[in-house]
Write a protein that holds these residues in place. Structure first.
Motif, mmCIF file in Angstrom:
data_model
loop_
_atom_site.group_PDB
_atom_site.id
_atom_site.type_symbol
_atom_site.label_atom_id
_atom_site.label_comp_id
_atom_site.label_asym_id
_atom_site.label_seq_id
_atom_site.Cartn_x
_atom_site.Cartn_y
_atom_site.Cartn_z
ATOM 1 N N LEU A 11 0.824 -1.365 0.081
ATOM 2 C CA LEU A 11 -0.017 -0.082 -0.013
ATOM 3 C C LEU A 11 0.860 1.239 0.040
ATOM 4 C CD1 LEU A 11 -2.908 -0.923 2.496
ATOM 5 C CD2 LEU A 11 -3.235 -0.606 0.154
ATOM 6 N N ARG A 12 2.022 1.193 0.915
ATOM 7 C CA ARG A 12 2.902 2.365 0.919
ATOM 8 C C ARG A 12 3.426 2.408 -0.475
ATOM 9 N NH1 ARG A 12 4.106 0.021 5.902
ATOM 10 N NH2 ARG A 12 6.094 -0.780 4.997
ATOM 11 N N LEU A 13 4.098 1.695 -1.164
ATOM 12 C CA LEU A 13 4.648 1.670 -2.598
ATOM 13 C C LEU A 13 3.697 2.392 -3.627
ATOM 14 C CD1 LEU A 13 6.532 -1.686 -3.014
ATOM 15 C CD2 LEU A 13 7.443 0.541 -2.702
ATOM 16 N N TRP A 14 2.497 1.913 -3.585
ATOM 17 C CA TRP A 14 1.195 2.257 -4.718
ATOM 18 C C TRP A 14 0.903 3.708 -4.251
ATOM 19 C CZ3 TRP A 14 -2.000 -2.696 -3.890
ATOM 20 C CH2 TRP A 14 -1.505 -3.767 -4.779
ATOM 21 N N ARG A 15 0.867 3.962 -2.776
ATOM 22 C CA ARG A 15 0.827 5.611 -2.405
ATOM 23 C C ARG A 15 1.745 6.543 -2.878
ATOM 24 N NH1 ARG A 15 2.096 8.293 2.234
ATOM 25 N NH2 ARG A 15 2.358 6.411 3.420
ATOM 26 N N ASP A 16 3.001 5.794 -2.784
ATOM 27 C CA ASP A 16 4.047 6.826 -3.130
ATOM 28 C C ASP A 16 4.266 7.105 -4.555
ATOM 29 O OD1 ASP A 16 4.682 6.982 -0.374
ATOM 30 O OD2 ASP A 16 6.319 5.457 -0.397
#
Length: 301
Positions: A11-16
């Protein structure tokens, strides 16, 4: 410690990787990252910031299918990435036999560019609200204030909400007492034609998705709860809702007359509702003023 390939890390990768501009959010000074902030993802998905933090930190690992779907739309995932998100959350990917609720990244980017000039919302084949832009929220009121079940155009139009109805999904911001997709009066030029078109459109959806239990339950609820819906259903009409003219009685900017066009994404059966005013008119100015109070978002279905 959570794996680098687990739900939170992914989720963090996609948000970034998703810039705010691609999500229809305004540019803000002093940013330290090119991607979305947690607060922005929460806003887009209709979730609390605390819940997003717990998901990313691995303290919440079992989001509901509704929350997973909202995150997939907010993060503008493609079909493969959406299915991967569901599997990371321990969920089965959405069935191909169910009403689609995913909006492709390209469609989201195109619609985000209409903000400020048109009020735009995306509905599923069962008329469940999935996404809206700031202008829509400013024109009709923030959909996040409405319990999830009442973000359905058919249910909101044919049934009278009861006092005990609730939102039913953690992390949202629904307020008790708000039950209509528009929080102030809206008139259609031909209200009966609109109602008939929605019923005929739902019958068409039942033909496309005969094994979708939620769709079948919605139709049963509408037939049992609304004599008007039952009478229109009994005609057997099959069709689509394409266009209308509406007057929105906005409490701040006054009555605003708009053209309402319903476009369809054929593959996913999405209904893209676009509300526009005549160029150079007072209605266009009122629409632009209403947009200033808007809140962009993606609804949990």
């Amino acid at each position: 410690m959570e794996s680098a390939t687990g739900l939170g890390a992914t989720l963090r990768l996609w948000r970034d990787r998703l810039p705010p501009s691609a999500a229809g959010l305004p540019a803000r000074s002093g940013r330290r990252t090119a991607g979305l902030r947690r607060e922005e993802l929460a806003e887009l998905a209709g979730l609390s910031v605390d819940y997003v933090v717990r998901l990313e930190q691995g303290r919440a690992t079992s989001p509901s299918p509704q929350v997973a779907g909202a995150l997939a739309r907010a993060l503008q995932l493609d079909d493969g990435e959406r299915d991967h998100l569901f599997r990371l959350a321990g969920l089965a990917p959405p069935s191909r036999e169910a009403v689609p609720r995913h909006i492709s990244p390209g469609v989201q980017r195109a619609l985000a560019r209409l903000d400020g000039t048109a009020a735009v919302a995306v509905f599923a084949a069962d008329w469940q609200l999935l996404w809206w832009n700031r202008t829509w929220a400013g024109l009709f009121g923030d959909p996040l204030a409405i319990p999830v079940r009442w973000r359905n155009f058919a249910r909101s139009g044919f049934l009278v909400p009861g006092d005990g109805d609730g939102d039913g999904d953690g992390g949202g911001r629904a307020e008790a007492g708000v039950r209509r997709l528009s929080q102030w009066p809206v008139e259609s030029v031909d209200e009966e034609a609109v109602r008939a078109a929605v019923v005929a459109d739902l019958r068409r959806a039942c033909g496309r998705y005969p094994r979708d239990r939620a769709l079948a339950a919605l139709v049963r609820e509408l037939r049992d709860g609304s004599e008007g819906f039952a009478a229109l259903w009994a005609t057997g009409a099959v069709g689509t809702h394409r266009a209308d003219h509406k007057v929105v009685h906005h409490p701040a900017v006054g009555p605003t007359t708009l053209d309402c066009d319903v476009l369809t994404d054929g593959d996913a059966d999405l209904k893209i509702v676009v509300m526009t005013a005549a160029p150079g008119s007072e209605d266009e100015s009122r629409l632009q003023l209403a947009a200033l109070a808007g809140q962009v978002g993606a609804a949990t279905p």
